[in-house]
Design a protein around this motif. Structure first.
Motif, PDB file in Angstrom:
ATOM      1  N   ALA A  23     -17.905  16.020  -1.938  1.00 31.69           N
ATOM      2  CA  ALA A  23     -18.063  17.251  -1.150  1.00 31.69           C
ATOM      3  C   ALA A  23     -17.767  18.495  -1.974  1.00 31.69           C
ATOM      4  CB  ALA A  23     -17.155  17.208   0.074  1.00 31.69           C
ATOM      5  N   ALA A  24     -16.922  18.372  -2.974  1.00 33.97           N
ATOM      6  CA  ALA A  24     -16.545  19.525  -3.804  1.00 33.97           C
ATOM      7  C   ALA A  24     -17.604  19.880  -4.847  1.00 33.97           C
ATOM      8  CB  ALA A  24     -15.214  19.242  -4.499  1.00 33.97           C
ATOM      9  N   LEU A  25     -18.601  19.024  -5.021  1.00 31.89           N
ATOM     10  CA  LEU A  25     -19.613  19.256  -6.054  1.00 31.89           C
ATOM     11  C   LEU A  25     -20.711  20.202  -5.563  1.00 31.89           C
ATOM     12  CD1 LEU A  25     -20.164  15.576  -7.250  1.00 31.89           C
ATOM     13  CD2 LEU A  25     -18.765  17.338  -8.353  1.00 31.89           C
ATOM     14  N   PRO A  26     -21.291  20.974  -6.481  1.00 29.61           N
ATOM     15  CA  PRO A  26     -22.484  21.744  -6.120  1.00 29.61           C
ATOM     16  C   PRO A  26     -23.590  20.766  -5.713  1.00 29.61           C
ATOM     17  CG  PRO A  26     -21.649  22.406  -8.275  1.00 29.61           C
ATOM     18  CD  PRO A  26     -20.882  21.187  -7.863  1.00 29.61           C
ATOM     19  N   ALA A  27     -24.522  21.212  -4.899  1.00 35.50           N
ATOM     20  CA  ALA A  27     -25.555  20.337  -4.335  1.00 35.50           C
ATOM     21  C   ALA A  27     -26.333  19.554  -5.388  1.00 35.50           C
ATOM     22  CB  ALA A  27     -26.509  21.150  -3.463  1.00 35.50           C
ATOM     23  N   ASN A  28     -26.757  20.203  -6.480  1.00 35.96           N
ATOM     24  CA  ASN A  28     -27.545  19.485  -7.491  1.00 35.96           C
ATOM     25  C   ASN A  28     -26.722  18.389  -8.165  1.00 35.96           C
ATOM     26  OD1 ASN A  28     -25.969  21.349  -9.022  1.00 35.96           O
ATOM     27  ND2 ASN A  28     -27.487  21.331 -10.651  1.00 35.96           N
ATOM     28  N   TRP A  71     -20.170  16.951 -13.981  1.00 36.22           N
ATOM     29  CA  TRP A  71     -19.703  18.128 -14.700  1.00 36.22           C
ATOM     30  C   TRP A  71     -20.709  19.253 -14.477  1.00 36.22           C
ATOM     31  CZ3 TRP A  71     -14.885  17.349 -16.121  1.00 36.22           C
ATOM     32  CH2 TRP A  71     -14.461  16.031 -16.289  1.00 36.22           C
ATOM     33  N   LYS A  72     -20.511  20.355 -15.131  1.00 38.54           N
ATOM     34  CA  LYS A  72     -21.356  21.526 -14.898  1.00 38.54           C
ATOM     35  C   LYS A  72     -22.830  21.259 -15.208  1.00 38.54           C
ATOM     36  CE  LYS A  72     -21.447  26.474 -15.761  1.00 38.54           C
ATOM     37  NZ  LYS A  72     -20.747  27.598 -16.393  1.00 38.54           N
ATOM     38  N   ARG A  73     -23.104  20.574 -16.317  1.00 41.54           N
ATOM     39  CA  ARG A  73     -24.492  20.366 -16.745  1.00 41.54           C
ATOM     40  C   ARG A  73     -24.903  18.907 -16.877  1.00 41.54           C
ATOM     41  NH1 ARG A  73     -22.720  24.848 -19.737  1.00 41.54           N
ATOM     42  NH2 ARG A  73     -23.869  26.736 -19.203  1.00 41.54           N
ATOM     43  N   HIS A  74     -23.966  17.994 -16.622  1.00 41.68           N
ATOM     44  CA  HIS A  74     -24.275  16.580 -16.790  1.00 41.68           C
ATOM     45  C   HIS A  74     -23.393  15.714 -15.886  1.00 41.68           C
ATOM     46  CE1 HIS A  74     -20.822  17.069 -19.525  1.00 41.68           C
ATOM     47  NE2 HIS A  74     -20.575  15.806 -19.240  1.00 41.68           N
ATOM     48  N   SER A  75     -23.802  14.468 -15.758  1.00 38.39           N
ATOM     49  CA  SER A  75     -22.926  13.468 -15.157  1.00 38.39           C
ATOM     50  C   SER A  75     -22.523  12.532 -16.290  1.00 38.39           C
ATOM     51  CB  SER A  75     -23.623  12.707 -14.033  1.00 38.39           C
ATOM     52  OG  SER A  75     -24.709  11.964 -14.528  1.00 38.39           O
ATOM     53  N   SER A  76     -21.402  11.871 -16.098  1.00 36.88           N
ATOM     54  CA  SER A  76     -20.904  10.958 -17.125  1.00 36.88           C
ATOM     55  C   SER A  76     -20.654   9.586 -16.538  1.00 36.88           C
ATOM     56  CB  SER A  76     -19.596  11.486 -17.730  1.00 36.88           C
ATOM     57  OG  SER A  76     -19.822  12.651 -18.461  1.00 36.88           O
ATOM     58  N   PHE A 105     -25.572  12.120 -18.783  1.00 37.16           N
ATOM     59  CA  PHE A 105     -26.924  12.292 -18.255  1.00 37.16           C
ATOM     60  C   PHE A 105     -27.057  13.719 -17.755  1.00 37.16           C
ATOM     61  CE2 PHE A 105     -25.770   7.801 -17.294  1.00 37.16           C
ATOM     62  CZ  PHE A 105     -26.636   7.193 -18.174  1.00 37.16           C
ATOM     63  N   ARG A 106     -28.014  14.438 -18.285  1.00 33.53           N
ATOM     64  CA  ARG A 106     -28.205  15.842 -17.901  1.00 33.53           C
ATOM     65  C   ARG A 106     -28.590  15.948 -16.428  1.00 33.53           C
ATOM     66  NH1 ARG A 106     -30.123  19.751 -22.109  1.00 33.53           N
ATOM     67  NH2 ARG A 106     -31.285  20.501 -20.305  1.00 33.53           N
ATOM     68  N   LEU A 107     -28.017  16.948 -15.753  1.00 38.42           N
ATOM     69  CA  LEU A 107     -28.314  17.148 -14.337  1.00 38.42           C
ATOM     70  C   LEU A 107     -29.730  17.660 -14.103  1.00 38.42           C
ATOM     71  CD1 LEU A 107     -25.018  18.772 -12.970  1.00 38.42           C
ATOM     72  CD2 LEU A 107     -25.712  16.362 -12.902  1.00 38.42           C
ATOM     73  N   ASP A 108     -30.307  18.306 -15.120  1.00 39.15           N
ATOM     74  CA  ASP A 108     -31.653  18.857 -14.942  1.00 39.15           C
ATOM     75  C   ASP A 108     -32.755  17.856 -15.310  1.00 39.15           C
ATOM     76  OD1 ASP A 108     -31.231  18.889 -17.684  1.00 39.15           O
ATOM     77  OD2 ASP A 108     -31.853  20.971 -17.957  1.00 39.15           O
TER      78      ASP A 108
END
Length: 132
Positions: A23-28, A71-76, A105-108
């Motif tokens: 729930a604390a994560l940004p939607a993407n 994380w901000k730009r990736h998942s681990s 893994f990049r979020l984009d």
């Protein structure tokens, strides 16, 4: 030995921790991490959700064996052994590997669910081999 009521309390507490984390994560990031979570669960249907080191995890036989985080730009995904890194080198070459067994893994980009499943199965195989 834990009683069944304390085990249920622990499972309930874990579910709450994971829900709070997501729930604390940004939607993407949340969408991405939920896909990662689903891929792990699909590859390890007998695994139980757990929480440790401030991030969601899955346990087998009562012991955590993989963790995941956003994380901000990736998942681990953690941990990745040197043997698995070597054996899946071609599949992993486009992803950043860092620290002691972390694959990012990049979020984009779309999550490589098939690769995640391979990593989970490799991790389980390593654990089973150690148990023998």
């Amino acid at each position: 030995m834990k009683s069944s009521s304390s085990s249920k309390h622990s499972a309930k507490e874990t579910r709450a921790q994971v829900r709070t984390y997501l729930a604390a994560l940004p939607a993407n990031a949340r969408r991405h991490i939920q896909k990662l979570r689903a891929a792990i669960r699909a590859a390890a249907p007998g695994a139980v959700e757990s929480f440790g080191y401030g991030m969601p995890a899955f346990s087998l036989d009562g012991k955590p064996f993989v963790w995941y985080a956003a994380w901000k730009r990736h998942s681990s995904f953690y941990p990745l052994s040197e043997a698995t890194t070597r054996s899946l080198a071609a599949e992993l070459e486009r992803y950043e590997i860092s620290g002691k067994g972390t694959v990012r893994f990049r979020l984009d980009e779309p999550l490589p669910a098939a690769l995640v499943k391979q990593l989970v199965k490799a991790r389980i195989a390593e654990l089973r081999k150690k148990q023998k």
